[in-house]
Scaffold this motif. Structure first.
Motif, PDB file in Angstrom:
ATOM      1  N   PHE A 146     146.529  -4.904   2.606  1.00 53.32           N
ATOM      2  CA  PHE A 146     146.366  -3.582   2.002  1.00 53.32           C
ATOM      3  C   PHE A 146     145.071  -2.970   2.512  1.00 53.32           C
ATOM      4  CE2 PHE A 146     149.152  -5.706  -0.987  1.00 53.32           C
ATOM      5  CZ  PHE A 146     150.106  -4.740  -1.190  1.00 53.32           C
ATOM      6  N   ASN A 147     145.122  -1.681   2.838  1.00 48.74           N
ATOM      7  CA  ASN A 147     143.902  -1.006   3.245  1.00 48.74           C
ATOM      8  C   ASN A 147     143.153  -0.503   2.004  1.00 48.74           C
ATOM      9  OD1 ASN A 147     145.244   1.347   2.482  1.00 48.74           O
ATOM     10  ND2 ASN A 147     145.679   1.977   4.576  1.00 48.74           N
ATOM     11  N   LYS A 148     142.085   0.215   2.189  1.00 46.67           N
ATOM     12  CA  LYS A 148     141.237   0.652   1.068  1.00 46.67           C
ATOM     13  C   LYS A 148     141.942   1.623   0.121  1.00 46.67           C
ATOM     14  CE  LYS A 148     137.015  -0.085   3.616  1.00 46.67           C
ATOM     15  NZ  LYS A 148     135.866   0.520   4.272  1.00 46.67           N
ATOM     16  N   GLU A 149     142.994   2.279   0.585  1.00 49.54           N
ATOM     17  CA  GLU A 149     143.733   3.232  -0.250  1.00 49.54           C
ATOM     18  C   GLU A 149     144.936   2.584  -0.931  1.00 49.54           C
ATOM     19  OE1 GLU A 149     143.005   4.140   3.096  1.00 49.54           O
ATOM     20  OE2 GLU A 149     141.164   5.095   2.394  1.00 49.54           O
ATOM     21  N   ASN A 150     144.980   1.252  -0.980  1.00 47.46           N
ATOM     22  CA  ASN A 150     146.100   0.492  -1.545  1.00 47.46           C
ATOM     23  C   ASN A 150     147.402   0.742  -0.800  1.00 47.46           C
ATOM     24  OD1 ASN A 150     144.673  -0.914  -3.394  1.00 47.46           O
ATOM     25  ND2 ASN A 150     145.570   0.033  -5.186  1.00 47.46           N
ATOM     26  N   GLU A 151     147.332   1.062   0.471  1.00 45.62           N
ATOM     27  CA  GLU A 151     148.514   1.236   1.295  1.00 45.62           C
ATOM     28  C   GLU A 151     148.801  -0.079   2.016  1.00 45.62           C
ATOM     29  OE1 GLU A 151     147.996   5.905   2.545  1.00 45.62           O
ATOM     30  OE2 GLU A 151     147.088   4.363   3.780  1.00 45.62           O
TER      31      GLU A 151
ATOM     32  N   ASN B 211     162.258  -3.287  12.289  1.00 44.97           N
ATOM     33  CA  ASN B 211     161.953  -1.856  12.208  1.00 44.97           C
ATOM     34  C   ASN B 211     162.239  -1.299  10.817  1.00 44.97           C
ATOM     35  OD1 ASN B 211     161.110  -1.779  14.867  1.00 44.97           O
ATOM     36  ND2 ASN B 211     163.101  -1.159  15.639  1.00 44.97           N
ATOM     37  N   TYR B 212     163.335  -1.751  10.200  1.00 43.59           N
ATOM     38  CA  TYR B 212     163.686  -1.296   8.853  1.00 43.59           C
ATOM     39  C   TYR B 212     162.600  -1.662   7.847  1.00 43.59           C
ATOM     40  CZ  TYR B 212     165.879  -1.362   4.271  1.00 43.59           C
ATOM     41  OH  TYR B 212     166.138  -1.188   2.939  1.00 43.59           O
ATOM     42  N   ILE B 213     162.173  -2.918   7.863  1.00 38.62           N
ATOM     43  CA  ILE B 213     161.163  -3.362   6.912  1.00 38.62           C
ATOM     44  C   ILE B 213     159.838  -2.653   7.159  1.00 38.62           C
ATOM     45  CG2 ILE B 213     159.767  -5.350   6.211  1.00 38.62           C
ATOM     46  CD1 ILE B 213     162.306  -7.055   6.513  1.00 38.62           C
ATOM     47  N   LYS B 214     159.438  -2.541   8.414  1.00 41.42           N
ATOM     48  CA  LYS B 214     158.182  -1.859   8.719  1.00 41.42           C
ATOM     49  C   LYS B 214     158.225  -0.385   8.322  1.00 41.42           C
ATOM     50  CE  LYS B 214     156.289  -4.714  12.387  1.00 41.42           C
ATOM     51  NZ  LYS B 214     155.828  -4.746  13.785  1.00 41.42           N
ATOM     52  N   SER B 215     159.350   0.275   8.578  1.00 42.77           N
ATOM     53  CA  SER B 215     159.434   1.700   8.241  1.00 42.77           C
ATOM     54  C   SER B 215     159.427   1.921   6.736  1.00 42.77           C
ATOM     55  CB  SER B 215     160.679   2.331   8.861  1.00 42.77           C
ATOM     56  OG  SER B 215     161.848   1.857   8.225  1.00 42.77           O
ATOM     57  N   ARG B 216     159.987   0.992   5.982  1.00 39.61           N
ATOM     58  CA  ARG B 216     160.033   1.125   4.525  1.00 39.61           C
ATOM     59  C   ARG B 216     158.734   0.712   3.846  1.00 39.61           C
ATOM     60  NH1 ARG B 216     164.984   1.780   1.636  1.00 39.61           N
ATOM     61  NH2 ARG B 216     166.353   2.900   3.043  1.00 39.61           N
ATOM     62  N   LEU B 217     157.962  -0.189   4.451  1.00 37.07           N
ATOM     63  CA  LEU B 217     156.780  -0.719   3.777  1.00 37.07           C
ATOM     64  C   LEU B 217     155.448  -0.196   4.319  1.00 37.07           C
ATOM     65  CD1 LEU B 217     157.750  -4.476   3.286  1.00 37.07           C
ATOM     66  CD2 LEU B 217     158.057  -2.566   1.709  1.00 37.07           C
ATOM     67  N   ASN B 218     155.377   0.083   5.615  1.00 41.06           N
ATOM     68  CA  ASN B 218     154.101   0.493   6.201  1.00 41.06           C
ATOM     69  C   ASN B 218     153.550   1.756   5.538  1.00 41.06           C
ATOM     70  OD1 ASN B 218     152.858  -1.185   8.038  1.00 41.06           O
ATOM     71  ND2 ASN B 218     154.154  -0.520   9.731  1.00 41.06           N
ATOM     72  N   TYR B 219     152.296   1.669   5.128  1.00 40.45           N
ATOM     73  CA  TYR B 219     151.522   2.771   4.550  1.00 40.45           C
ATOM     74  C   TYR B 219     152.110   3.317   3.249  1.00 40.45           C
ATOM     75  CZ  TYR B 219     149.181   2.277   8.937  1.00 40.45           C
ATOM     76  OH  TYR B 219     148.491   1.745   9.998  1.00 40.45           O
ATOM     77  N   LYS B 220     152.850   2.477   2.535  1.00 38.76           N
ATOM     78  CA  LYS B 220     153.334   2.853   1.201  1.00 38.76           C
ATOM     79  C   LYS B 220     152.301   2.391   0.184  1.00 38.76           C
ATOM     80  CE  LYS B 220     157.334   4.266   2.635  1.00 38.76           C
ATOM     81  NZ  LYS B 220     157.356   5.399   3.444  1.00 38.76           N
ATOM     82  N   LYS B 221     152.002   3.258  -0.761  1.00 40.28           N
ATOM     83  CA  LYS B 221     151.046   2.909  -1.814  1.00 40.28           C
ATOM     84  C   LYS B 221     151.764   2.134  -2.907  1.00 40.28           C
ATOM     85  CE  LYS B 221     147.462   6.286  -1.380  1.00 40.28           C
ATOM     86  NZ  LYS B 221     146.471   7.048  -2.097  1.00 40.28           N
ATOM     87  N   LEU B 222     151.113   1.086  -3.366  1.00 41.28           N
ATOM     88  CA  LEU B 222     151.637   0.314  -4.473  1.00 41.28           C
ATOM     89  C   LEU B 222     150.743   0.552  -5.688  1.00 41.28           C
ATOM     90  CD1 LEU B 222     152.701  -3.037  -2.813  1.00 41.28           C
ATOM     91  CD2 LEU B 222     154.019  -0.983  -3.177  1.00 41.28           C
TER      92      LEU B 222
END
Length: 114
Positions: free
Chosen positions: A63-68, A83-94
């Motif tokens: 997770f980066n500093k913005e919780n992404e 590609n599916y998993i990366k596109s759905r999860l990358n840079y999503k905030k939790l």
């Protein structure tokens, strides 16, 4: 029609249960693994492609500093799944508040064939 709805609900229940039960693989720390698994499961619902066989893979992320979430690796040979998993999860905030940035997490992901 009712049979189809029952099958879809069964597949979702099994997929969700598998994801939640497998959440013990996440680096524990102060993170609630069930909450994290539920959020990730919600992001991976309804793939745009047909799954021929059940798939179990391990996703490594930080997770980066913005919780992404930043996906580092997806342990699979399937480029489409990666590609599916990366596109759905990358840079999503939790929304889990106990998440630590720059800590590596690993969680198994199971996709059930329909």
């Amino acid at each position: 029609m009712k049979t189809t709805i029952k099958k879809v609900l069964l597949v979702l229940a099994v997929a969700f249960t598998g994801l939640v039960s497998a959440s013990s693989y996440v680096n524990q720390g102060d993170v609630d693994p069930q909450a994290l698994a539920q959020e990730i499961g919600a992001l991976l619902k309804k793939p745009e492609f047909k799954i021929a066989d059940d798939v179990l893979t391990e996703v490594t992320f930080v997770f980066n500093k913005e919780n992404e979430m930043v996906v580092l690796t997806v342990d699979t040979d399937s480029e489409q799944l990666r590609n599916y998993i990366k596109s759905r999860l990358n840079y999503k905030k939790l929304f889990s508040k106990e998440i630590k940035s720059n800590q590596i997490y690993k969680v198994p992901v199971r996709l059930i064939a329909k």
